[in-house]
Design an enzyme around this catalytic site. Structure first.
Site, PDB file in Angstrom:
ATOM      1  N   LYS A 113       0.817  -1.214   0.000  1.00  0.00           N
ATOM      2  CA  LYS A 113       0.000   0.000   0.000  1.00  0.00           C
ATOM      3  C   LYS A 113       0.855   1.271   0.000  1.00  0.00           C
ATOM      4  O   LYS A 113       0.398   2.319  -0.433  1.00  0.00           O
ATOM      5  CB  LYS A 113      -0.985  -0.025   1.157  1.00  0.00           C
ATOM      6  CG  LYS A 113      -2.053  -1.099   0.936  1.00  0.00           C
ATOM      7  CD  LYS A 113      -3.132  -1.101   1.964  1.00  0.00           C
ATOM      8  CE  LYS A 113      -4.207  -2.110   1.596  1.00  0.00           C
ATOM      9  NZ  LYS A 113      -3.722  -3.523   1.648  1.00  0.00           N
TER      10      LYS A 113
HETATM   11  C1  LIG Z   1      -4.321  -4.594   1.045  1.00  0.00           C
HETATM   12  C2  LIG Z   1      -3.501  -5.828   0.917  1.00  0.00           C
HETATM   13  C3  LIG Z   1      -3.836  -6.856   0.002  1.00  0.00           C
HETATM   14  C4  LIG Z   1      -5.067  -6.801  -0.871  1.00  0.00           C
HETATM   15  O1  LIG Z   1      -5.013  -5.801  -1.861  1.00  0.00           O
HETATM   16  P1  LIG Z   1      -6.343  -5.349  -2.649  1.00  0.00           P
HETATM   17  O2  LIG Z   1      -5.941  -4.175  -3.413  1.00  0.00           O
HETATM   18  O3  LIG Z   1      -7.342  -5.015  -1.550  1.00  0.00           O
HETATM   19  O4  LIG Z   1      -6.790  -6.495  -3.464  1.00  0.00           O
HETATM   20  C5  LIG Z   1      -2.992  -7.952  -0.106  1.00  0.00           C
HETATM   21  N1  LIG Z   1      -1.908  -8.071   0.682  1.00  0.00           N
HETATM   22  C6  LIG Z   1      -1.562  -7.118   1.595  1.00  0.00           C
HETATM   23  C7  LIG Z   1      -0.367  -7.341   2.442  1.00  0.00           C
HETATM   24  C8  LIG Z   1      -2.341  -5.971   1.744  1.00  0.00           C
HETATM   25  O5  LIG Z   1      -1.995  -5.044   2.650  1.00  0.00           O
END
Ligand SMILES: *Cc1c(COP(=O)(O)O)cnc(C)c1O
Length: 470
Positions: A113
């Site tokens: 993120k």
């Molecule tokens: C948010 C997240 C995901 C999922 O991503 P999306 O965009 O919601 O599909 C997968 N792995 C981690 C570690 C995350 O923080």
């Protein structure tokens, strides 16, 4: 470039107008009116670019209301070796012939993120200053999103963050990542309740339109288009690292929850990046895997939304999924409205016919798979035994599904979405040893904490916000 709503609202907006907004006024999601197509000469030129220059080239196709030199500077300031740990920013590592891990988790909070949120922090500060405005971001987190948002917004002018989290329920490492921030514009609110209580509070505050307007409340959730478009960049960067020529194809497997990450892959593919398949990997919360297998999209109630050891994928519905369906039905907004605005609201599900599902697989390249706690443990163990590499629980879900979807001659890139240190308990369960900890995170659990504990009442959160704005 103009943006439209997936549900057909007639208004068209520019990038900076939707930057600080959430949903479109009709409840739809914003998408560009078309995807720019990348020709062979452009793709060849991009192959040699540094990550921040590649980011500029891609973002400039979608953002035409920020002067080019400003956008270039924002990208250069965001994607640095100092912040992301390596000159490649998203280095690709071969696990075995034809199978790669692409590291998206070396940013400040060790989860993918950061890739988008760090840019969002720069864009927010830039745009708010240009308008002479302020914004108070209110959010709910069970871990990754909140810490990525706080680390992106800390110290930024014109922005305050009020982040609710369930008191005592995040891992000690995740708590330390958020609560050790001493920046004045970051407010940690530990709510005496569970994550759902935090989400309910955010909803209640946002539904109080008078309060929301008066205190300039905004969000940074995963439906934000700026976050999504920032993620498109690393699909190009991964492709360039895995191939030598632009006539080669690769596939990606993406650990998926809200469909934000993989939706960026879809956008990259629509732009002409030679992606063969996009594989969505889910955990036990298999809303997306069920859809790609059966054509039925079914939102889950709280009773069958599970708490798993890959918690950032524990979703009851996939908030960005509507964007893909909009493209799948040839951008027929009336149809999207009927599916997401009617059927889903009244029945909690909809089903697409076999012709469309064939299209999803053959034309759009989608595939899927599912992974359980036992699979996660086995994958973490097997990867450690064979390669002496520790993978986090979400990445393990991706690896497990990727192996099922390998095709001869097509390199498979698994997106590494977090580092194992964030989910230490499961690593210890799998390997009987503690995960590796990057040196700059040594002892963070011992740092002084800045957090306010509040009861699970929207009124108390509103009082806190009102007392700390201004
Ligand atoms: C948010 C997240 C995901 C999922 O991503 P999306 O965009 O919601 O599909 C997968 N792995 C981690 C570690 C995350 O923080």
């Amino acid at each position: 470039m103009h943006y439209l709503s997936t549900r057909g609202h007639p208004e068209r907006k520019r990038f900076c107008e939707i930057l600080l907004e959430g949903l479109a006024p009709d409840g739809g999601l914003y998408l560009p009116e078309r995807y720019p197509r990348i020709d062979a000469a452009t793709l060849a030129r991009w192959r040699g670019l540094a990550y921040h220059d590649l980011a500029y080239e891609i973002l400039a196709l979608y953002i035409d209301d920020i002067p080019a030199e400003d956008l270039r500077a924002l990208c250069a300031r965001t994607y640095t070796e100092a912040v992301f740990g390596t000159p490649e920013i998203v280095p690709l590592k071969a696990l075995e012939p034809g199978l790669y891990l692409q590291a998206l988790s070396n940013g400040p909070t060790l989860a993918f993120k950061d890739m988008a949120m760090q840019l969002l922090g720069q864009l927010f500060e830039y745009e708010l200053e240009r308008r002479g405005e302020e914004l108070n971001i209110l959010g709910a987190t069970s871990g990754d999103t909140g810490s990525a948002a706080e680390h992106a917004m800390r110290g930024k002018k014109g922005v305050r963050v009020f982040m609710t989290s369930p008191h005592g329920r995040m891992s000690p490492f995740q708590q330390a990542q958020m609560f050790s921030l001493q920046d004045e514009n970051i407010h940690n609110l530990a709510i005496e309740g569970v994550f759902d209580d935090c989400q309910d509070i955010v909803k209640a505050v946002s539904n109080d339109l008078e309060f929301k307007r008066r205190w300039r409340i905004g969000t940074v959730n995963s439906i934000n288009w700026a976050r999504l478009v920032a993620q498109v960049v690393y699909y190009f960067a991964g492709y360039f690292q895995a191939t030598r020529h632009n006539d080669e194809r690769v596939s990606f497997t993406v650990p998926s929850g809200n469909f934000g990450n993989i939706c960026a892959g879809h956008v990259a593919r629509m732009m002409g990046l030679p992606i063969d398949r996009l594989v969505a990997a889910t955990n036990e919360n298999d809303v997306l895997d069920e859809f790609f297998r059966t054509g039925v999209y079914r939102v889950r109630g709280s009773a069958d939304t599970f708490e798993t050891s890959s918690p950032s994928m524990d979703i009851s519905k996939a908030s960005n999924f509507e964007r893909f369906v909009f493209d799948l039905v040839d951008r027929d907004a009336a149809r999207v409205r009927a599916l997401f605005g009617d059927a889903l609201v009244t029945e909690g599900r909809f089903a697409l016919d076999e012709a469309l599902m064939r299209r999803a697989r053959e034309e759009f390249g989608f595939a899927s798979g599912r992974s359980t706690h036992a699979d996660r443990l086995a994958t973490i163990r097997a990867t450690w035994d064979a390669h002496r590499r520790m993978v986090d629980t979400h990445t393990a879900d991706g690896l497990k599904v990727a192996r099922e979807q390998l095709q001869p001659g097509v390199p498979m890139i698994v997106l590494e979405t977090a580092l194992p240190i964030k989910f230490a308990a499961t690593i210890v369960e799998a390997l009987g040893r503690e995960p590796e900890r990057p040196p700059k995170f040594a002892g963070i659990e011992l740092l002084p904490k800045r957090v306010t504990v509040l009861p699970a009442e929207a009124g108390k959160v509103k009082d806190y916000i009102a007392a700390h704005c201004g």
